[in-house]
Structure formats: structure tokens, C-alpha cells
Design a protein around this motif. Sequence first.
Motif: not given
Length: 183
Positions: A92-105
Motif C-alpha cells: 500500500d506504500e508508494c515509493p514515490l512519496i517517501r521523504p526526499g523523493m520529491f527532491i530527487v524527482l
Amino acid sequence: MSFYSLFLIAIALSLDAFGVALCIGLNRAVTRSNKVLCVTSFGFFQFLFSIIGAYAGFLFNTYIASVPKLIGGALITIVGVMMLKEGFESKDECPLIRPGMFIVLGISVSIDAMVIGFTALNNISSNLVILKNTIFIGIITLIMCTIAFMLAKYLKRISLVGKYADYIGGVILIIFGIKMMFF
């Protein structure tokens, strides 16, 4: 640079962020706050990288111009692989919403903005004009990503799209990343 030219550049720069935002928006685990973080990150990094490129363009134009596509494409491909992995694991967890992922994206979809800064925006003589143009690019990206999330909201209602969103998004990102690296 005319407004029309700047607008076309801003739209072109925002299309990869639009695609990534659309793929993220298809995931049912993504919340409104995740979407806001994503949109803000994409818009900010488009602005930041285009202004860095504009100011540093005359120094790095020939050396870095070929590198950003490879780096950005690799990062987007890795994100696509993560989405596929998430689909196979059925968590149920999305790897794209982990902390720091938005910076990488945000960084990965904005590297091409630095190239545009190197080539198209560094010829402008006024610092104020450069600032206005790069803010405009960031705002257009923000708007395009918001549209992507609104569109994803309706695409999720299609049961086939909603059920296989991680796979669809992952494959799209992998193809886009490979295209970005090699073509």
C-alpha cells in the motif's frame, strides 16, 4: 526573447515534469499534500536550474550540455523501475512519496532546464529579465503539473488504469528515461 518563444520553452521544459506528475497522480496512495510537494518541487527546481544555467551558461556551455540528459534520464528510469517494483510487491506504500523523493524527482525532471539556461537564457543582458524569465518557467511547470494531477484524478476512475497504474507509470517512466538518455 519574445514572450511567445519563452512560453514555448517553458511548455517544452514542463512536459517531462507533467508526465512524471501524471504517473504519480495515478497512484492511489498519493495524498493531496504529496501532490502539493511534488508540484512545488518541480516548479522550484525548473526555476532554480534555469537561473543557474542562465548565469553559468557561458562557463559551462560546451562541457555540461551533453551530461544532463544522461543523468536526468537515468534518474527517471530508476524511478520507473521503483514504480514497477512497487506494482509487483503490491504494497500500500508508494515509493514515490517517501521523504526526499520529491527532491530527487524535481532535480531529475529539471536538469534540462539548466541546458536551456546555458543555451537560450544566457544571452539576456539584464539580471531582472533573467529572473522574470526563469520565474515564468517555474510557474508554467507548476501549472502543468497541477493539470497533470487533475487529469490523473479522472484517469484513475477507469478501473484498468487504476488497477495497473504502477505498471503503466513505471513503464512510461522507463521508456521516457531511456529516450531521454539516448535520443
